[in-house]
Structure formats: C-alpha cells, structure tokens
Design an enzyme around this catalytic site. Structure first.
Site: not given
Lengths: 154, 386
Positions: A102, A33
């Site tokens: 995130c 990610c």
C-alpha cells in the site's frame, strides 16, 4: 521497523514540492487507505530534467516518493519506466512486508507522470510502443490506484 | 524526552518492584505445595487477591488472576458464553471494544453464537436505546468497556448495568483503561464480570485479573492442574501477582489526586493543541473522558509520519490509526465514531501518566506545530484545500 535509509529519506526527503508548469503529472493512492502521492516532471529531449513529489502517507510512503525522484532524475523516459516498486524498495534497503503493497506507490506515480506527458504531447505511438495503454485507460477513468480492493473496509 | 504513551507501556512502580523481588529470589514456593514455603506463597496470593478486590469493591465475588487483560477478556466472554449456551446464544457488544473483546465475540460467532454490535455516537458513547432494543430472549451476555483506551470516552456503565439486571443478562465490563484513572466499583457498575490489568496501574506486565461475581458460572479456557479454583490452570505467577496486589493498594491510596493532576495537564494539552494548530480536532467525548487521554486528529497528514517525526524530537506518542496492522485499516474505534478513513488516519493518541510534567507539554508544543506544518507542506491534500 524501518531501515536507516528509509529513515534518512523520511528525515530529509529529496525533491519535495510541485513543479508549477509540469510536463507530466502522476497521481496514485487513496486517502482512504492513508496514502496519496503526486509526482510532477519536467521533460527535455525525452529525459526527466526535473521531478518533484507531494505525499500524504506514512513513513514508507514519504521515503519511497523521495527515493523515486532521486532515482528518476536525469533518466530517459524508457530508463525511468524500468524503475519498479522492487527497485525503490531495494534502493531503500528493504521495506517491511506490509508496507510493500500500500505504501510503495511512488514507481506507479512516476509511470503515470510519464504517461501523462506522452499523452499531452499526442504521442500515442510511444504509449503503445512502451505498453502503457492500460495505464492510460485507468488514468482516463479516474482510477486512482489498483489496490483499493485489497484495503479492507474501503 | 517526553513520553505520552502510558496506555501502551507503563513503568513499574519502584515500591511494586520492591514487593515483588523476594518472590523471585527467596520465597520461591509453589502455592500448590503443601510445605511451609508453599503456604507462604499461597498467603501472598490471597493477600494480593484481597488488595485487588478492595480496589474495585469486589467483596461480592472472586478475583481470578490471568496473564493480562486480553486473557481476562477471553475468559469472561468465551468462558461465560460456552458455560451458559443452554440459556441462549446471543451476545451484545459495543462496536468500540478492545480487539481482545471483539475477537472473542468473533470466535463465538464462528462457533454458533449470534453477536449484536452496538453503534456509538460521534463522541464514542454507546447508544443505549439501540443496546436495549437488541436484547432478545436468547441474550445471555452484554459486554461493554468502562472507558475506551483510544479515545478516552467513559461509558454510561451504570445505566447499562441496570438494563442488564432488569433483563437478567450477565454483564461484563472491560475496565482495563479506567482502572486507576476513575472509580471502578463493581457494585455501582452492576457488573458480573470485570477485566483488570496490572501494567495500567504501574504493576508488572503479564498479569491481569477477572472479577467474577458469586453465582456467575464460567468455563475455563486454559485447563490443567486446576489452579485459580479451576478457572485458570497453570502455576501462578506469584511475583507478578504480588506486584499487581501492591500496585492495587498504591493505586487505591493515590489515584484520585494523580487523576486530578493529569486531568489539568490533559485539558491544557487539548487547549494548546487545538488553539495552536489549525484544522486540528479532538476525538472522543469533550467531558466524559479519561483524565489521562488526549486524542487529536490533524487534517491532511497521516498519523504514522507524525509519530516518526515526533520520535526524532524525543517525543513518544502513538497513532490511533492502526496503519501498521495487517490490513492497513484505520482504527475501528474512530471509524465507529463516524470519522472518514482519511480523518482516522491522521489521528494521534497521547496518554498521560505519573511522569508527565508541565515541561513535557511545553516540549510537545514546541515541536508539534512545526512537525504538522512540515508534513502538510509535503501533502497533496493540503494544497488542494487551502
């Protein structure tokens, strides 16, 4: 895009590095990610006497890591556990909405470092008392984070 | 300062601004008005159309002006497919197209079309055999970009054009990234529809165009008063279009020499970055590459933090990874080239333009190794590998 406070921490991050003989280590994130974070702590009398971080990630990831080390230094473990993602974001004057999820993992990293410390010292009672069993379970399974499924394409 | 982001934002040529100004102040006629001022505006549009057409050898078709390349891609793909759906319902597209192409195809998928996404090799070149193998009798359109704006790879467009012709399938080419950098000749490409952008050739933003070959039928996606031969309604952006025309004429005269200059600068940049920074790698094709494109990935660091760090030094670049997008997904182009997610996240895109000089590269090379090193020292990945 970022607040002045975020940029200030990005430019001059506090407590960068790794404590060699750390009492607790917390790792979160996922390089897939674009974020990976490692927090190392020294603990004296259940108080965080030293803390350092290493981060692979965007500006927000680096700034939140830096901020969490600044916030946590000198706190008792209980106090440090109260630091949430929101606490970190607020202390930085806010984060862009898409970065809240995130790239704001530092508080999770800190929590894991504390769990790791307690576990290494055989203090399962304390882990239970603080409601950290689930976190420990995830760590033992080697799960790096709990947001992978939200990152499309992973 | 050193600006390496021409593909994302290009200055407008002074001569272009000069040509546009009268159409914002005195020559304000609407091209649809019958009076002489309207006629003057109409003439200005026609002249701009000829100039853009000349740049791409477009005499066998028409240029339809749009609000930019995104609209032109939408018009080409959605407009062609909707108009010709009785012939078939299958479209072929490369997997590294611009999002305005990809999402036009996805829109069609939701509306009953089938789409084949053709993979690319590690350098970003479309796999031609796979493209040919995916042709069906229902295939009505092939759309492949001339060159990729992110990794700079130039596609074997003439070969694809020949295949399209052989199977009697319409061929759309997005030439946004290539126009003004390499030769764009619609005849040599064998293209039926070609997307063009004004800002990428130092014209104003908010203007683009679609070349439509004679006999190719498309349906408008913006309807109204029937401007642009009915293909694109709405009062024409006369000043913008005049600017696009002027930019096209200047480009035709000057781009070859400028491309040579930028190519030299590009090669020097690539060499100095790869030599000067360990674990740095070129993305895209080493030779079949746009003269203004440098795309490099740096292991163990993330692109956005590189961009922010260089910004603090007065150096402007872009991340190739779409880390700020909604999903935080890295660039679909780099992933299609077979890069791992973490590799794609650590990529930087430099696009050169007329303003770049040797000193800019010196300035970059003074800062970049230091910035990469600083971020690596912060990175837990770096430690693990070294």
């Amino acid at each position: 895009m970022y607040s002045e406070k975020v940029m200030e921490h990005f430019r001059n991050p506090r407590n960068v590095g790794e404590i060699k003989d750390a009492d607790g280590v917390g790792e979160v994130g996922n390089p897939v990610c674009g974020d990976l974070m490692k927090i190392t702590i020294k603990v004296e009398n259940d108080r965080i006497s030293d803390i350092k971080f290493q981060t692979f990630g965007c500006g927000a990831a680096i700034a939140t890591s830096s901020m969490v080390t600044e916030l946590a230094k000198g706190l008792t473990l209980e106090e440090a556990l109260k630091i949430s993602r929101q606490t970190v974001a607020d202390a930085l004057g806010g984060l862009p909405p898409k970065k809240m999820h995130c790239s704001n993992l530092a508080a999770d990293g800190l929590r894991r470092a504390i769990v790791d410390y307690l576990k290494k010292n055989n203090r399962m009672d304390k882990i239970k008392e603080l409601g950290l069993e689930k976190e420990l379970e995830k760590m033992e399974k080697g799960e790096l984070d709990d947001h992978g499924e939200l990152c499309e394409g992973v | 300062m050193a600006y390496f982001d021409y593909a994302n934002g290009c200055p407008v040529d002074e001569r272009v601004i000069e040509a546009m100004l009268p159409y914002m102040t005195d020559e304000i006629g609407n091209p649809s008005s019958v009076h002489s001022m309207g006629l003057k505006a109409r003439k200005a549009l026609d002249e701009a159309r000829d100039r853009v057409s000349d740049l791409i050898n477009g005499k066998e078709g028409d240029i339809i002006f749009t609000s930019g390349a995104t609209e032109a891609n939408n018009l080409a793909i959605i407009g062609y497919s909707m108009r010709n759906k009785r012939k078939g319902d299958h479209i072929i597209v490369s997997s590294i197209e611009h999002m305005s192409v990809i999402n036009s195809c996805k829109f069609l998928q939701k509306n009953g079309f089938e789409v084949s996404y053709i993979p690319v090799d590690r350098n970003g070149v479309v796999r031609i055999e796979e493209l040919e193998n995916s042709i069906r009798k229902e295939t009505i359109l092939i759309t492949v970009q001339h060159a990729n704006g992110e990794i700079g790879t130039i596609q074997p467009i003439e070969e694809i054009g020949k295949i399209a012709k052989e199977y009697d399938i319409a061929f759309h080419v997005d030439a946004t990234a290539s126009l003004g950098k390499i030769e764009v000749d619609v005849e040599r490409m064998g293209a039926d529809l070609v997307t063009l952008s004004s800002n990428d050739i130092y014209g104003p933003r908010g203007v683009g165009g679609l070349f439509i070959r004679k006999g190719v039928r498309i349906q408008p996606i913006i309807v109204g008063g029937g401007q642009e031969k009915g293909y694109r309604s709405g009062t024409e952006n006369v000043a913008g279009i005049v600017g696009f025309g002027e930019a096209a004429e200047i480009t035709e005269e000057e781009y070859r020499e400028e491309a040579k200059r930028e190519e030299k600068l590009r090669d020097e940049m690539i060499e100095r970055i790869l030599d000067g920074i360990e674990e740095s790698y070129l993305n895209g094709h080493p030779e079949l590459r746009l003269p203004n494109n440098v795309n490099v990935r740096f292991s163990f660091v993330e692109g956005e933090s590189l961009v922010l760090s260089l910004d603090m030094e007065g150096i402007y670049v872009s991340t190739a990874s779409a880390c700020t997008s909604k999903t935080l997904e890295p660039s679909h182009v780099l992933i299609a080239c077979g890069l791992k997610h973490e590799e794609a996240h650590g990529s930087l895109l430099f696009t050169l333009g007329r303003g770049n000089k040797e000193e800019d590269v010196d300035r970059l090379m003074e800062a970049l190794p230091r910035v990469v090193e600083r971020l690596r020292m912060m990175s837990p990945l770096y430690k693990k590998k070294s």
